[in-house]
Design a protein around this motif. Structure first.
Motif, mmCIF file in Angstrom:
data_model
loop_
_atom_site.group_PDB
_atom_site.id
_atom_site.type_symbol
_atom_site.label_atom_id
_atom_site.label_comp_id
_atom_site.label_asym_id
_atom_site.label_seq_id
_atom_site.Cartn_x
_atom_site.Cartn_y
_atom_site.Cartn_z
ATOM 1 N N TYR A 141 -15.977 10.476 4.779
ATOM 2 C CA TYR A 141 -15.150 9.344 4.337
ATOM 3 C C TYR A 141 -15.319 8.225 5.357
ATOM 4 O O TYR A 141 -15.301 8.469 6.556
ATOM 5 C CB TYR A 141 -13.671 9.741 4.287
ATOM 6 N N GLN A 179 0.819 -1.198 0.000
ATOM 7 C CA GLN A 179 0.000 0.000 0.000
ATOM 8 C C GLN A 179 0.854 1.250 0.000
ATOM 9 O O GLN A 179 2.015 1.258 0.386
ATOM 10 C CB GLN A 179 -0.911 -0.011 1.219
ATOM 11 N N MET A 234 -9.021 12.759 -0.108
ATOM 12 C CA MET A 234 -9.068 11.335 0.154
ATOM 13 C C MET A 234 -7.666 10.857 0.502
ATOM 14 O O MET A 234 -6.734 11.069 -0.270
ATOM 15 C CB MET A 234 -9.561 10.612 -1.083
ATOM 16 N N LEU A 235 -7.505 10.249 1.653
ATOM 17 C CA LEU A 235 -6.192 9.869 2.151
ATOM 18 C C LEU A 235 -5.977 8.367 2.094
ATOM 19 O O LEU A 235 -6.906 7.590 2.306
ATOM 20 C CB LEU A 235 -6.021 10.330 3.597
ATOM 21 N N THR A 236 -4.732 7.990 1.838
ATOM 22 C CA THR A 236 -4.309 6.596 1.908
ATOM 23 C C THR A 236 -3.338 6.469 3.064
ATOM 24 O O THR A 236 -2.338 7.189 3.119
ATOM 25 C CB THR A 236 -3.629 6.173 0.598
ATOM 26 N N PHE A 237 -3.628 5.562 3.983
ATOM 27 C CA PHE A 237 -2.849 5.427 5.214
ATOM 28 C C PHE A 237 -1.871 4.271 5.137
ATOM 29 O O PHE A 237 -2.117 3.256 4.494
ATOM 30 C CB PHE A 237 -3.784 5.188 6.407
ATOM 31 N N GLY A 238 -0.764 4.437 5.860
ATOM 32 C CA GLY A 238 0.168 3.344 6.047
ATOM 33 C C GLY A 238 -0.230 2.501 7.236
ATOM 34 O O GLY A 238 -1.258 2.745 7.880
ATOM 35 N N GLY A 239 0.604 1.516 7.544
ATOM 36 C CA GLY A 239 0.291 0.574 8.613
ATOM 37 C C GLY A 239 0.592 1.089 10.014
ATOM 38 O O GLY A 239 0.198 0.473 10.996
ATOM 39 N N TYR A 251 -0.841 11.465 11.494
ATOM 40 C CA TYR A 251 -1.931 11.358 12.461
ATOM 41 C C TYR A 251 -1.464 10.512 13.630
ATOM 42 O O TYR A 251 -0.595 9.652 13.497
ATOM 43 C CB TYR A 251 -3.162 10.696 11.824
ATOM 44 N N ALA A 303 -2.219 12.267 0.330
ATOM 45 C CA ALA A 303 -3.300 12.721 -0.541
ATOM 46 C C ALA A 303 -2.736 12.739 -1.951
ATOM 47 O O ALA A 303 -1.879 13.565 -2.272
ATOM 48 C CB ALA A 303 -3.769 14.106 -0.118
ATOM 49 N N LEU A 348 -8.446 8.852 14.962
ATOM 50 C CA LEU A 348 -7.172 9.482 14.607
ATOM 51 C C LEU A 348 -7.246 10.990 14.817
ATOM 52 O O LEU A 348 -8.280 11.615 14.546
ATOM 53 C CB LEU A 348 -6.816 9.190 13.153
ATOM 54 N N GLN A 376 0.363 13.760 5.392
ATOM 55 C CA GLN A 376 -0.121 14.129 6.721
ATOM 56 C C GLN A 376 0.284 13.062 7.734
ATOM 57 O O GLN A 376 0.403 11.885 7.386
ATOM 58 C CB GLN A 376 -1.647 14.288 6.703
ATOM 59 N N PHE A 417 -11.611 12.898 12.425
ATOM 60 C CA PHE A 417 -12.126 11.552 12.628
ATOM 61 C C PHE A 417 -13.030 11.451 13.845
ATOM 62 O O PHE A 417 -12.828 12.133 14.857
ATOM 63 C CB PHE A 417 -10.963 10.565 12.823
ATOM 64 N N PHE A 473 0.489 7.390 12.236
ATOM 65 C CA PHE A 473 0.254 6.996 10.854
ATOM 66 C C PHE A 473 0.584 8.149 9.913
ATOM 67 O O PHE A 473 0.231 9.304 10.191
ATOM 68 C CB PHE A 473 -1.222 6.631 10.643
ATOM 69 N N GLU A 518 -3.464 -2.730 12.460
ATOM 70 C CA GLU A 518 -3.235 -2.332 11.074
ATOM 71 C C GLU A 518 -3.634 -0.877 10.853
ATOM 72 O O GLU A 518 -4.217 -0.236 11.724
ATOM 73 C CB GLU A 518 -4.030 -3.237 10.121
ATOM 74 N N GLY A 519 -3.295 -0.367 9.674
ATOM 75 C CA GLY A 519 -3.698 0.978 9.318
ATOM 76 C C GLY A 519 -5.121 1.018 8.826
ATOM 77 O O GLY A 519 -5.836 0.016 8.812
ATOM 78 N N LEU A 520 -5.542 2.203 8.442
ATOM 79 C CA LEU A 520 -6.911 2.384 7.963
ATOM 80 C C LEU A 520 -6.979 2.129 6.462
ATOM 81 O O LEU A 520 -6.132 2.599 5.703
ATOM 82 C CB LEU A 520 -7.387 3.809 8.243
ATOM 83 N N GLY A 548 -7.298 19.524 -1.827
ATOM 84 C CA GLY A 548 -6.768 18.408 -1.068
ATOM 85 C C GLY A 548 -5.799 18.804 0.010
ATOM 86 O O GLY A 548 -4.914 18.030 0.355
ATOM 87 N N LEU A 607 -8.307 15.607 7.673
ATOM 88 C CA LEU A 607 -9.566 14.949 7.984
ATOM 89 C C LEU A 607 -9.782 14.963 9.494
ATOM 90 O O LEU A 607 -8.841 14.872 10.278
ATOM 91 C CB LEU A 607 -9.558 13.501 7.484
ATOM 92 N N TYR A 658 -13.623 4.621 6.696
ATOM 93 C CA TYR A 658 -12.424 3.787 6.694
ATOM 94 C C TYR A 658 -12.655 2.594 7.609
ATOM 95 O O TYR A 658 -13.419 2.662 8.568
ATOM 96 C CB TYR A 658 -11.206 4.559 7.221
#
Lengths: 112, 116
Positions: free
Chosen positions: B33, A2, A99-104, A35, A92, A43, A33, B107, A88, B41-43, B101, B105, B35
């Motif tokens: 959004y 990911q 819309m965000l994509t998160f790491g582990g 978090y 974007a 978060l 970003q 939460f 985390f 784990e992550g989101l 963007g 966010l 998630y």
């Protein structure tokens, strides 16, 4: 794998020490970003760094961004037991708006 | 100055039942959004909605899952015929607008779904 992978996965330090967490990503981004998540909670946004910025500070937090290496780091200075949490990074992607994509995540434990 | 409100905080469902998760965004926020987070784990992104519109549902399973954000009322994430693998924490986040963007966010504290 990911977008947004943190390293290390877990980190344990003594109070007063500095904590450094790294994040790598794959695609072009608008911003990156960081978090924080306390156990069982949502978060909380810490800091946002835009793609044209290289470094940003907020209190005891310092974030760097290297778009050529597609990597970022989060430094927490003079850590406290209350900093114990999961951290985390989230990206974007260009054209994806907020819309965000998160790491582990990196699980940080600060021992008093 | 209420933040993002999610309810219920905990939800237990038997296999085959339906789960409804609610999310009220921050005041003034029109983008929501959803998630999903598995333990340690992550989101994982599921769906992005504006009022009465689904903007991106690329992270949503094709079957059993649906989401809506009506003109009035909270956003709803609905899971039909739940299975044990649906057990997870589901987080809702909101932002004031699409912009370019550069808005963080906000939460909620999540709904922890347990399927027995």
């Amino acid at each position: 794998s990911q977008q947004g992978e943190e390293d290390p996965q877990a980190l344990s330090i003594q109070e007063g020490e500095n904590a450094t967490m790294n994040c790598s990503y794959k695609t072009s981004i608008n911003n990156l970003q960081w978090y924080r998540q306390n156990s069982g909670r949502g978060l909380v946004h810490l800091i946002l760094i835009r793609s044209n910025e290289r470094e940003k500070h907020s209190g005891r937090l310092r974030v760097t961004l290297d778009t050529s290496k597609k990597s970022s780091s989060l430094l927490i200075t003079a850590s406290r037991a209350a900093d114990t949490a999961s951290y985390f990074c989230a990206t974007a992607r260009l054209g994806a708006g907020n819309m965000l994509t998160f790491g582990g995540g990196t699980r940080l434990m600060v021992k008093p | 100055n209420a933040g993002v409100m999610q309810n219920p905080r905990h939800l237990v469902r038997r296999r085959g039942q339906e789960a409804r998760l609610r999310c009220s965004p921050m005041k003034g926020h029109s983008h929501v959004y959803w998630y999903r987070q598995l333990p340690e784990e992550g989101l994982k992104f599921m769906v992005y909605l504006q009022k009465e519109n689904i903007i991106d549902e690329s992270g949503m399973p094709k079957e059993r899952f649906s989401a809506e954000f009506p003109k009035e009322g909270p956003s709803i994430l609905r899971i039909q015929q739940v299975v044990r693998g649906d057990s997870a924490a589901y987080f809702c986040a909101s932002s004031p607008g699409q912009g370019v963007g550069n808005s963080p966010l906000h939460f909620g504290n999540g709904t922890r779904l347990t399927v027995t």
